[in-house]
Enzyme design. Structure first.
Site, PDB file in Angstrom:
ATOM      1  N   SER A   5       1.334  -0.858   0.262  1.00  0.00           N
ATOM      2  CA  SER A   5      -0.252   0.404   0.408  1.00  0.00           C
ATOM      3  C   SER A   5       1.286   0.906  -0.597  1.00  0.00           C
ATOM      4  O   SER A   5       2.120   0.943   0.791  1.00  0.00           O
ATOM      5  CB  SER A   5      -1.099  -0.185   1.416  1.00  0.00           C
ATOM      6  N   ASP A   6       0.385   2.510  -0.416  1.00  0.00           N
ATOM      7  CA  ASP A   6       0.753   3.668   0.082  1.00  0.00           C
ATOM      8  C   ASP A   6       0.616   3.473   1.058  1.00  0.00           C
ATOM      9  O   ASP A   6       0.062   3.164   2.345  1.00  0.00           O
ATOM     10  CB  ASP A   6       0.177   5.059  -1.043  1.00  0.00           C
ATOM     11  N   TRP A   7       2.077   4.686   1.918  1.00  0.00           N
ATOM     12  CA  TRP A   7       2.026   5.278   3.652  1.00  0.00           C
ATOM     13  C   TRP A   7       0.358   5.786   4.401  1.00  0.00           C
ATOM     14  O   TRP A   7       0.094   6.752   3.528  1.00  0.00           O
ATOM     15  CB  TRP A   7       3.285   5.625   3.042  1.00  0.00           C
TER      16      TRP A   7
END
Ligand code: BGC
Length: 792
Positions: A231-233
């Site tokens: 996932s993106d952060w």
């Protein structure tokens, strides 16, 4: 790494997965910290380390990490249109990663330049999916050939930053496939990246981190890709739907929405355990590829010093060759004997990188003033008008002292960086930070002082003391880190003094000081520039954007240059014998003065050797042979896609496949000021006969100039007139070629079948008919041939 064939490897990985109970499997599927993963001795898994990306390997710290190379930004690198350049960048980044023992670099960014307002365009290559895909594939191969993983990001339809974690990008399936997924597809097919990052936004009503259709259906299914999706952060919004949607790894950790919630979802039957097993299997495959499974990886002991001669040569060359000559009546290259008046704030404070997660701690950032002064002893430098709307953190560093609620001194350090981060979760200082004291010495004289952060601050310098309260304007921690609220004032100090800011508050994250000599007023700057220009043979005015505009987490609202920079250019142009404008920006800006000046050099955000690279390009030591990777609109709003502000949470990609030059060519927007693909270099070219043999177009090309030069032969498919409402003109192949003065060559351009098809009724259909245009951007077509599709 690995060295076993796929089947044997799969068996080995499956056996490891089967050895762990559910909760220990799930534990591995969320990061261990901001940029590291958990290890698991029982299955021989070592902790892996990730780092941003994409134009420098920042390391494990958001700020304050090790010194590392700052590369030219992505649009500048892409402007070379050279796959070899992207591959070289990948190789060098791998070395930078190896020095820091990083297993995966979080890049390349393959989102497209949809609206020119997108804040993060500087990190992405182009408005064109074919160019983006090919460059990304070369970059990935360059990295992974050295055993360092790439992470192609952000999947998908993440072309702007406004409300980025909630916006729903509404994109029809054809546009998704033909445009926004194409760079991912090319990277996957041509270079097999070991990881991909799922974006913050939703796509057609479903979070990108839960995109069963895109991740399971297309990426892992149709394309048969075996890598890992992270996932993106802080982007993951759920346990069951994300795990079922194909997300393999939640970043960062150790907290997050999976953990016990995912265990419970498996126990409740919402998620099959085999789904968890597949995620872990993919994670172990990544570990095997990067050398984090079983035998520990051997890291090379010698990697070039980020500030050393080897890197300086590489980064200077990579920057200069992508710079793009947009106009030139012969003023460029500058003659050695020219007396040069170099004007503009960005000449002194050159913006070498954009803002956000792509930021690195560079060993140095050479300004254009320093670069040109080193190259010529006939340069007079004059400061320009203000270019920032916010206070600039002092680049000279500061002392940082952190105190707890008990009054105890928790930490006392020097920060080389203008901003520092305090009190991040996980930073163990014994007790929470209650007070921060920042200080730096100030010389006597007219001085600008100030403070940045979300806090109450008392600022003292000499006898003067100021109390200010800085409140978050966004209530978004990311924005408060990137663009903390700030205050500044101008003082005159009779003698040297200490600037001290004492900050208190509960929400302090990024803090910093402002400390610099008070710059001239805009009126003073313009007058001084005009005077200097009148005395020189040539005035070089540097204009541009800063990391206020070229940044993650915020979009622009205009393409106009900030402050009174346009006025400065016009005033100088009226006074100077010749005027050259250097644009220090990664993305399109408006140039209302373009007919008043003799040459325009677009210089991107040129990285740590920026000033040297601009000097080499201006003086012609390295040909600025770039071609634009994105069209420059003629006015605000005059683009096929413009708005980046969602309506009711939705951002509709209404222009469909007619994005960028495809839309301008179809007259869906007024003609651009400069076309995608445009760029003059320093050579001149004659195009002869064009022929097509199967999927290879050949053109007879001559360098008619008196110097060696580089040409980018671009081939576009223009559909038949009756199809043009539905099918846009598009780039279908290109070749870069270096020819000596007077040299003639038959240049071959291979056409990519992935650009020669259309998506309809749930399937790909090859395009037939139309003409192939050979062009230097669609504003300068040099030849054509009918397109007859190759017989299979
Ligand atoms: C960015 C990613 C980046 C990540 C880690 C996010 O804010 O969107 O591109 O890799 O942070 O720093």
């Amino acid at each position: 790494m690995g060295g076993l064939n796929d089947e044997v490897l799969d068996e080995r990985l499956a056996e490891r997965v089967a050895r762990l109970p559910l909760d220990r499997k799930v534990r591995l599927l969320t990061g261990a910290s901001m940029f590291t993963l958990h290890g698991e001795d029982e299955i021989g898994l070592a902790p892996m380390a990730f780092s941003d990306g994409p134009t420098g390997v920042r390391g494990l710290e958001f700020t304050g990490g090790p010194l590392t190379c700052l590369f030219p930004n992505a649009t500048l690198l892409a402007s070379s249109w050279r796959r070899e350049t992207a591959a070289e960048v990948g190789r060098l980044l791998a070395e930078e990663a190896e020095r820091q023992r990083i297993h995966v670099v979080l890049g390349p960014t393959v989102n497209l330049h949809r609206s020119p307002l997108g804040g993060r365009l500087f990190e992405a290559y182009s408005e064109d999916p074919l160019l983006t895909g090919h460059l990304a594939a070369a970059y990935v191969a360059g990295l992974q050939d050295r055993g360092v993983g790439a992470c192609v990001k952000h999947l998908v339809a993440n072309e702007s930053e406004t409300d980025r974690s909630t916006v729903d990008s509404v994109v029809d399936e054809r546009t998704l496939r033909e445009v926004y997924l194409l760079p991912f597809e090319i990277a996957v097919q041509d270079a097999d990246p070991w990881s991909v990052m799922a974006a913050y936004n939703d796509v057609n009503g479903v979070p990108a981190t839960e995109q069963d259709h895109v991740i399971n259906g297309i990426l892992k299914g149709e394309w048969g890709w075996s890598g890992l999706v992270m996932s993106d952060w802080f982007a993951t919004k759920s346990a069951g739907p994300a795990a079922n949607g194909g997300l393999d790894l939640v970043m960062p950790g150790p907290l997050g929405p999976w953990g016990p919630a995912l265990v419970a979802a498996v126990q409740a039957g919402e998620v099959a355990e085999s789904v968890v097993d597949d995620h872990l299997h993919r994670l172990l495959r990544l570990a095997d590829r990067v050398g984090a499974l079983d035998a520990p990886r051997a890291w090379p002991s010698v990697v070039p010093d980020p500030a050393g001669a080897v890197r300086r040569e590489q980064l200077l060359r990579l920057a200069a060759q992508g710079m793009t000559v947009l106009a030139n009546d012969g003023a460029l290259p500058l003659a050695r004997e020219n007396r040069i008046a170099l004007v503009g704030r960005p000449a002194l404070e050159t913006t070498c990188m954009g803002g956000g997660s792509a930021t690195v701690r560079a060993p140095h950032q050479v300004s254009i003033a320093d670069g040109l002064r080193e190259a010529s002893d006939r340069v007079t430098v004059v400061d320009g008008v203000a270019v920032r709307s916010r206070p600039r953190p002092s680049p000279s560093g500061m002392r940082v002292r952190l105190f707890g609620g008990s009054g105890a001194l928790l930490s006392d350090r020097h920060s080389e960086e203008a901003r520092t981060i305090v009190g991040l979760p996980g930073e163990d200082l014994g007790e929470p930070v209650a007070r921060v004291e920042l200080s730096t010495p100030l010389p006597a004289g007219a001085t600008r002082i100030g403070v940045l952060g979300v806090a109450h601050a008392r600022v003292t310098a000499g006898d003067a003391s100021h109390e200010v309260t800085l409140e978050s304007v966004s209530n978004d921690i990311g924005a408060d880190v990137l663009q903390p609220p700030a205050w500044q004032t101008d003082v005159v100090l009779a003698e040297p003094a200490e600037l001290v800011a004492e900050l208190t508050g509960d929400s302090m994250v990024a803090v910093g000081l402002v400390a610099e000599p008070t710059p001239p007023s805009d009126d003073e700057a313009i007058a001084a520039a005009v005077a200097a220009a009148g005395e020189a043979d040539v005035a070089v005015v540097v204009v541009g954007l800063t990391e206020e505009e070229e940044t993650e987490a915020a979009d622009k609202s205009t393409l106009a240059l900030p402050g009174r920079q346009d006025e400065l250019v016009s005033a100088v142009a009226a006074a100077a014998a010749r005027t050259v404008v250097v644009v220090n920006a990664a993305t399109p800006v408006l140039m209302p003065w373009r007919d008043e000046v003799h040459a325009v050099l677009w210089a991107g955000l040129p990285g740590q050797e920026g000033g040297h690279a601009v000097a080499a390009a201006l003086l012609g030591e390295i040909e600025p042979a770039g071609r634009l990777v994105t069209s420059f609109p003629a006015a605000d709003g005059a683009a096929p896609a413009w708005d980046v502000v969602p309506t009711d949470g939705r951002l509709t990609y209404e222009e469909g496949v007619f994005v960028g030059y495809r839309g301008y060519a179809a007259r869906r927007a007024p003609a651009p000021a400069y076309w995608f693909g445009e760029g003059l270099g320093y050579g001149s070219w004659e195009y002869g006969e064009v022929s097509l043999d199967g999927r290879v177009l050949s053109v007879d090309l001559t360098n008619t100039s008196s110097r060696a030069s580089r040409e980018v032969v671009q081939v576009y498919l223009q559909p038949e007139p009756e199809d043009r409402d539905d099918q846009p003109v598009r780039l279908v192949g290109w070749s870069t070629v270096d020819l000596d003065a007077g040299e003639r060559r038959d240049v071959d351009v291979e056409l990519d079948p992935r650009a020669l098809r259309t998506w309809a009724d749930g399937a790909w259909h090859p395009l037939t008919g139309g003409r192939l245009l050979v062009a230097r951007g669609l504003g300068d077509i040099r030849g054509e041939v009918p397109f007859t599709p190759p017989t299979p």
